[in-house]
Design an enzyme around this catalytic site. Structure first.
Site, PDB file in Angstrom:
ATOM      1  N   HIS A  19      39.299  30.710  44.378  1.00 19.96           N
ATOM      2  CA  HIS A  19      38.856  30.305  43.817  1.00 19.96           C
ATOM      3  C   HIS A  19      39.637  29.036  42.658  1.00 19.96           C
ATOM      4  O   HIS A  19      39.199  28.462  42.698  1.00 19.96           O
ATOM      5  CB  HIS A  19      37.605  30.007  43.398  1.00 19.96           C
ATOM      6  CG  HIS A  19      36.241  28.918  42.968  1.00 19.96           C
ATOM      7  ND1 HIS A  19      36.737  28.067  42.212  1.00 19.96           N
ATOM      8  CD2 HIS A  19      35.749  27.747  43.961  1.00 19.96           C
ATOM      9  CE1 HIS A  19      36.205  27.431  41.919  1.00 19.96           C
ATOM     10  NE2 HIS A  19      35.085  27.027  43.084  1.00 19.96           N
ATOM     11  N   CYS A  20      40.262  30.046  42.142  1.00 21.83           N
ATOM     12  CA  CYS A  20      40.113  29.954  40.022  1.00 21.83           C
ATOM     13  C   CYS A  20      41.250  29.519  40.227  1.00 21.83           C
ATOM     14  O   CYS A  20      41.330  27.687  39.768  1.00 21.83           O
ATOM     15  CB  CYS A  20      40.537  30.967  40.195  1.00 21.83           C
ATOM     16  SG  CYS A  20      38.996  31.995  39.610  1.00 21.83           S
TER      17      CYS A  20
END
Length: 431
Positions: free
Chosen positions: A267-268
């Protein structure tokens, strides 16, 4: 820094039982809190109720005693969230057409608002743009509950810092940033996290905490993009970029090591910096050029990997059309089962579109652990065997899991494109 204090037993609700929420819920139960883990995914909750973890950072052996003691209770029933002292929201915040999708955060606020009582505390951990806690999340809690943030309940933001599969930096020993909409909220939230982690780092306001999270991930995103673009040009110049990185890494100051790879995932990096870019453009009307450039470089690394593979096969007088290609590692990074936004999905899609017979092996990514949207569900999965390696026209190392037998791979694969620099040999090309 807030000093660690004796834990006060609280009723805690953690909304979202994924890579962030499940470790948090389990840790809270282990230190003595009464925890409800809420998730809308019935399949996930069923597995948790049976004591089966789908997150490598939480073992079945950690779940079992908590479930038996009733300290941790997974549920899909919204009414089980009633009566909480502290609620933490750890739901996904994806991008939709380049814009932040806060629908899961908004749904969580509506859920908790129906059960919010005076004196309770609500914390948002989901990564998002600066202003979300006070401009979106808080007002929904207020309108649903009829209560006022600050006056009736505590509200704040504490960004997650989970690194799946990292054996060194875990939830409990990674410093935790905390914030609140006022002093009382910040202090209350800091006290709660002090019961979970070794060090708490309070910051003055929620926007600073929200920006700090985006800064951390944007820093990595930009520097990985630098390493990736450098790898492309170094190859064209006939220079070993890995050797150059090794040499530069001997400098004890002013340099931090970043290495190239087949793309970014989780996600990051693929998502979080774009939240900051979107907020800057929306608020001040200018583009965040570093983020946009990093997005362009990192998003096209899977395409570059495929081009390199095509070149490698051509040199061996083979066409990608009809070739058998074995992808090693479907996760976005080593030693984790996290396949969110993995570059392997795009690489497989491109190769299949070019007529290749694509197979994949990953000891960590299970067939049912990730949604069909990740592009991996229909990919043929195989074990890494001498016969399978020898039968492949090309082997591509995408995620360098320690579980792979690298001497076996080197000995039997006729041609290898190594995107992680784990293998050596005359038949090995490094990214």
């Amino acid at each position: 820094m807030i000093e660690k204090r004796e834990t006060q037993r609280l009723r805690v609700v953690v909304v979202g039982q994924g890579y962030v929420g499940l470790p948090l819920a389990v840790r809270a139960a282990e230190v003595g809190h009464q925890v409800v883990g809420f998730d809308v995914d019935a399949r996930r909750v069923k597995r948790l109720m049976l004591g089966e973890s789908y997150i490598e950072d939480v073992t079945d052996s950690r779940l079992a005693p908590l479930l038996a003691a009733g300290a941790y209770r997974p549920t899909i029933d919204p009414y089980d969230c009633a009566g909480f002292d502290v609620a933490v929201v750890t739901v996904p915040t994806p991008l939709r057409d380049g814009a932040p999708d806060l629908s899961h955060v908004e749904d969580s606020a509506l859920l908790l608002g129906h059960h919010l009582t005076r004196g309770a505390t609500v914390v948002l951990e989901s990564t998002t743009y600066p202003g979300t806690t006070e401009e979106v999340f808080g007002p929904l809690l207020e309108s649903t509950s009829g209560l006022t943030a600050g006056a009736d309940f505590h509200l704040g933001y504490s960004p997650e810092r989970v690194d799946p599969g990292n054996p060194t930096w875990r939830l409990e020993n990674t410093p935790k940033i905390t914030s609140g909409i006022d002093t009382a909220s910040r202090e209350t939230i800091s006290r709660f996290y002090t019961s979970l982690v070794d060090k708490v780092v309070p910051v003055p306001c929620c926007k600073q905490a929200e920006l700090a999270k985006l800064l951390e991930n944007t820093f990595r995103h930009v520097n990985i993009a630098l390493a990736n673009e450098l790898a492309i040009f170094a190859h064209e110049l006939g220079i070993d970029v890995w050797a150059a990185i090794d040499a530069a890494s001997t400098k004890p100051f002013g340099f931090m090591r970043f290495t190239p790879g087949p793309g970014v995932g989780g996600h990051c990096l693929p998502i979080d910096p774009s939240y900051l870019s979107w907020r800057v453009q929306r608020t001040v009307g200018r583009n965040f050029r570093f983020v946009e450039l990093a997005n362009d470089v990192n998003n096209h690394m899977p395409d570059y990997v495929v081009r390199r593979l095509v070149d490698g096969l051509n040199k061996r007088k083979k066409s990608v059309n009809g070739s058998r290609v074995l992808l090693l590692g479907l996760a976005y990074k080593a030693n984790t089962g996290d396949a969110r936004e993995t570059p392997a999905a795009r690489i497989a899609e491109l190769l299949i579109g070019m007529g290749a017979e694509v197979q994949a092996a990953d000891p960590h990514v299970s067939d049912d652990a990730h949604p069909r949207a990740d592009g991996l569900a229909n990919l043929k999965r195989v074990d890494v065997t001498p016969a399978g390696l020898a039968a492949a026209d090309a082997v591509v190392l995408l995620a360098d899991h320690d579980a792979f037998n690298y001497p076996l791979i080197t000995a039997h694969a006729p041609y290898i494109l190594d995107c992680r620099r784990r293998l050596v040999g005359a038949h090995v090309d490094s990214l």
